[in-house]
Design a protein around this motif. Sequence first.
Motif, PDB file in Angstrom:
ATOM      1  N   VAL A 181     -52.085-108.726 -49.985  1.00  0.00           N
ATOM      2  CA  VAL A 181     -52.384-108.138 -48.678  1.00  0.00           C
ATOM      3  C   VAL A 181     -51.390-107.016 -48.442  1.00  0.00           C
ATOM      4  O   VAL A 181     -50.172-107.220 -48.561  1.00  0.00           O
ATOM      5  CB  VAL A 181     -52.283-109.171 -47.538  1.00  0.00           C
ATOM      6  CG1 VAL A 181     -52.457-108.487 -46.175  1.00  0.00           C
ATOM      7  CG2 VAL A 181     -53.331-110.270 -47.707  1.00  0.00           C
ATOM      8  N   LEU A 182     -51.904-105.836 -48.111  1.00  0.00           N
ATOM      9  CA  LEU A 182     -51.071-104.659 -47.899  1.00  0.00           C
ATOM     10  C   LEU A 182     -51.354-104.096 -46.522  1.00  0.00           C
ATOM     11  O   LEU A 182     -52.482-104.148 -46.047  1.00  0.00           O
ATOM     12  CB  LEU A 182     -51.398-103.560 -48.932  1.00  0.00           C
ATOM     13  CG  LEU A 182     -51.815-103.993 -50.334  1.00  0.00           C
ATOM     14  CD1 LEU A 182     -52.287-102.795 -51.133  1.00  0.00           C
ATOM     15  CD2 LEU A 182     -50.656-104.677 -51.022  1.00  0.00           C
ATOM     16  N   THR A 190     -46.969-113.312 -39.251  1.00  0.00           N
ATOM     17  CA  THR A 190     -46.277-114.087 -40.276  1.00  0.00           C
ATOM     18  C   THR A 190     -46.690-115.549 -40.222  1.00  0.00           C
ATOM     19  O   THR A 190     -46.901-116.184 -41.261  1.00  0.00           O
ATOM     20  CB  THR A 190     -44.755-113.966 -40.095  1.00  0.00           C
ATOM     21  OG1 THR A 190     -44.368-112.606 -40.230  1.00  0.00           O
ATOM     22  CG2 THR A 190     -44.013-114.807 -41.132  1.00  0.00           C
ATOM     23  N   ALA A 191     -46.828-116.084 -39.019  1.00  0.00           N
ATOM     24  CA  ALA A 191     -47.197-117.490 -38.863  1.00  0.00           C
ATOM     25  C   ALA A 191     -48.562-117.779 -39.484  1.00  0.00           C
ATOM     26  O   ALA A 191     -48.797-118.877 -39.998  1.00  0.00           O
ATOM     27  CB  ALA A 191     -47.208-117.861 -37.383  1.00  0.00           C
ATOM     28  N   VAL A 192     -49.447-116.798 -39.463  1.00  0.00           N
ATOM     29  CA  VAL A 192     -50.785-116.982 -40.032  1.00  0.00           C
ATOM     30  C   VAL A 192     -50.771-116.796 -41.543  1.00  0.00           C
ATOM     31  O   VAL A 192     -51.395-117.562 -42.286  1.00  0.00           O
ATOM     32  CB  VAL A 192     -51.782-115.993 -39.387  1.00  0.00           C
ATOM     33  CG1 VAL A 192     -53.147-116.087 -40.059  1.00  0.00           C
ATOM     34  CG2 VAL A 192     -51.917-116.262 -37.894  1.00  0.00           C
ATOM     35  N   LEU A 193     -50.033-115.803 -42.026  1.00  0.00           N
ATOM     36  CA  LEU A 193     -50.068-115.472 -43.449  1.00  0.00           C
ATOM     37  C   LEU A 193     -49.178-116.360 -44.304  1.00  0.00           C
ATOM     38  O   LEU A 193     -49.487-116.627 -45.471  1.00  0.00           O
ATOM     39  CB  LEU A 193     -49.669-114.014 -43.658  1.00  0.00           C
ATOM     40  CG  LEU A 193     -50.606-112.945 -43.090  1.00  0.00           C
ATOM     41  CD1 LEU A 193     -50.105-111.561 -43.459  1.00  0.00           C
ATOM     42  CD2 LEU A 193     -52.029-113.131 -43.571  1.00  0.00           C
ATOM     43  N   PHE A 200     -49.545-116.779 -48.223  1.00  0.00           N
ATOM     44  CA  PHE A 200     -48.992-115.601 -48.882  1.00  0.00           C
ATOM     45  C   PHE A 200     -47.469-115.545 -48.784  1.00  0.00           C
ATOM     46  O   PHE A 200     -46.866-116.114 -47.885  1.00  0.00           O
ATOM     47  CB  PHE A 200     -49.599-114.328 -48.281  1.00  0.00           C
ATOM     48  CG  PHE A 200     -51.034-114.100 -48.634  1.00  0.00           C
ATOM     49  CD1 PHE A 200     -51.381-113.404 -49.782  1.00  0.00           C
ATOM     50  CD2 PHE A 200     -52.049-114.593 -47.817  1.00  0.00           C
ATOM     51  CE1 PHE A 200     -52.708-113.198 -50.122  1.00  0.00           C
ATOM     52  CE2 PHE A 200     -53.382-114.396 -48.147  1.00  0.00           C
ATOM     53  CZ  PHE A 200     -53.711-113.700 -49.303  1.00  0.00           C
ATOM     54  N   LEU A 201     -46.894-114.791 -49.729  1.00  0.00           N
ATOM     55  CA  LEU A 201     -45.458-114.615 -49.829  1.00  0.00           C
ATOM     56  C   LEU A 201     -45.110-113.171 -49.463  1.00  0.00           C
ATOM     57  O   LEU A 201     -45.701-112.228 -49.995  1.00  0.00           O
ATOM     58  CB  LEU A 201     -45.021-114.901 -51.263  1.00  0.00           C
ATOM     59  CG  LEU A 201     -43.550-115.081 -51.581  1.00  0.00           C
ATOM     60  CD1 LEU A 201     -43.033-116.386 -50.976  1.00  0.00           C
ATOM     61  CD2 LEU A 201     -43.366-115.111 -53.109  1.00  0.00           C
ATOM     62  N   ASP A 202     -44.167-112.992 -48.561  1.00  0.00           N
ATOM     63  CA  ASP A 202     -43.697-111.676 -48.141  1.00  0.00           C
ATOM     64  C   ASP A 202     -42.786-111.110 -49.230  1.00  0.00           C
ATOM     65  O   ASP A 202     -41.695-111.622 -49.475  1.00  0.00           O
ATOM     66  CB  ASP A 202     -42.949-111.841 -46.812  1.00  0.00           C
ATOM     67  CG  ASP A 202     -42.340-110.552 -46.275  1.00  0.00           C
ATOM     68  OD1 ASP A 202     -42.361-109.524 -46.976  1.00  0.00           O
ATOM     69  OD2 ASP A 202     -41.833-110.592 -45.134  1.00  0.00           O
ATOM     70  N   SER A 249     -50.222-113.825 -53.048  1.00  0.00           N
ATOM     71  CA  SER A 249     -50.651-115.214 -52.899  1.00  0.00           C
ATOM     72  C   SER A 249     -49.613-116.180 -53.467  1.00  0.00           C
ATOM     73  O   SER A 249     -49.089-115.976 -54.569  1.00  0.00           O
ATOM     74  CB  SER A 249     -51.987-115.421 -53.610  1.00  0.00           C
ATOM     75  OG  SER A 249     -52.329-116.794 -53.637  1.00  0.00           O
ATOM     76  N   LYS A 250     -49.331-117.231 -52.722  1.00  0.00           N
ATOM     77  CA  LYS A 250     -48.400-118.252 -53.203  1.00  0.00           C
ATOM     78  C   LYS A 250     -48.971-119.037 -54.380  1.00  0.00           C
ATOM     79  O   LYS A 250     -48.221-119.609 -55.175  1.00  0.00           O
ATOM     80  CB  LYS A 250     -48.046-119.222 -52.068  1.00  0.00           C
ATOM     81  CG  LYS A 250     -47.130-118.629 -51.020  1.00  0.00           C
ATOM     82  CD  LYS A 250     -46.738-119.654 -49.979  1.00  0.00           C
ATOM     83  CE  LYS A 250     -45.711-119.100 -49.006  1.00  0.00           C
ATOM     84  NZ  LYS A 250     -45.323-120.089 -47.970  1.00  0.00           N
ATOM     85  N   ASN A 251     -50.296-119.068 -54.504  1.00  0.00           N
ATOM     86  CA  ASN A 251     -50.934-119.810 -55.588  1.00  0.00           C
ATOM     87  C   ASN A 251     -51.081-118.986 -56.860  1.00  0.00           C
ATOM     88  O   ASN A 251     -51.517-119.492 -57.883  1.00  0.00           O
ATOM     89  CB  ASN A 251     -52.310-120.312 -55.150  1.00  0.00           C
ATOM     90  CG  ASN A 251     -52.209-121.381 -54.094  1.00  0.00           C
ATOM     91  OD1 ASN A 251     -51.282-122.178 -54.105  1.00  0.00           O
ATOM     92  ND2 ASN A 251     -53.150-121.409 -53.169  1.00  0.00           N
ATOM     93  N   SER A 252     -50.743-117.699 -56.775  1.00  0.00           N
ATOM     94  CA  SER A 252     -50.848-116.826 -57.936  1.00  0.00           C
ATOM     95  C   SER A 252     -49.642-117.017 -58.857  1.00  0.00           C
ATOM     96  O   SER A 252     -48.563-117.421 -58.431  1.00  0.00           O
ATOM     97  CB  SER A 252     -50.911-115.365 -57.474  1.00  0.00           C
ATOM     98  OG  SER A 252     -50.757-114.482 -58.564  1.00  0.00           O
ATOM     99  N   SER A 253     -49.839-116.688 -60.125  1.00  0.00           N
ATOM    100  CA  SER A 253     -48.723-116.731 -61.077  1.00  0.00           C
ATOM    101  C   SER A 253     -47.882-115.453 -61.013  1.00  0.00           C
ATOM    102  O   SER A 253     -46.864-115.354 -61.709  1.00  0.00           O
ATOM    103  CB  SER A 253     -49.261-116.916 -62.506  1.00  0.00           C
ATOM    104  OG  SER A 253     -50.127-115.849 -62.852  1.00  0.00           O
TER     105      SER A 253
END
Length: 259
Positions: A166-167, A179-182, A186-188, A224-228
């Motif tokens: 997400v950009l 931030t609370a939603v993402l 997702f990782l900042d 994404s936190k689930n991405s490698s």
Amino acid sequence: MSDQTRLFKILTLNLWHDNLPSANRERAQRDLIEGLSPDVIGFQEVLRDGNNCQATDLVSDLGYEVAYGEVVPFWKRSGVLYGNAIASRLPFLKVRNYPLSSGGSSERRAAIFVEIDCVEGSIFAACTHLHHRSSRVRSIQAKELISAYDIFLNDCGGLKSSHNFVLGDLNSSPGKEVTAVLEPTFLDAFETAGKGLGLTWSIENPYAKVQNSSGVRIDYIWSSKNSSAIVNSCQVVGDTAIDGVYPSDHFGVFASFIL
């Protein structure tokens, strides 16, 4: 990092449409992009008319494809659209533009989503520019962004474990409503690998109408936190004037990832 590792580089930059000095700023934007050589760029506040797209004019001869997502008619000139864009050096497989709720306000927003063909597998990216006045509306829009992402991934046959990004200009500081939603998904990138405050709306930029003593960090790259994908680096860019000219009223954010 081994010599065989390829870094995937992403830039997000608000173009600030046609505000003066537009021609000089365009040259500064171009210099920034050429110097960084990102694989993918998310642009906000991009103008397009029947013949020209601001983002395409800026980068097409540098080897980028450009996908444009309309948000609203441009209020300063008839026949011109205002929106978001994503530029990629790799081919697009699919592009979608999703309108986001106005939350009862008169200010419309949208998010553009792309699937990008990459040797490491499809890369998915969304670019958006959220409501700049209401935190309540931004929270609604951020939730819709996550829902639209899920729909887009499903339509493309993608997975939440894909390389998803997400950009954009989220008009929200770290730790606030967006931030609370993402954060659950997702990782900042800057919080992970950046240094300092990372202010992108800064008193150091004379084009920015900063309303506090220093500025805020409101422009982001999320993965994404689930991405490698691993965040390798992240920094604020476009924060140095060339001959007194900055690329935009926002500083950009540039990150590299190990896929």
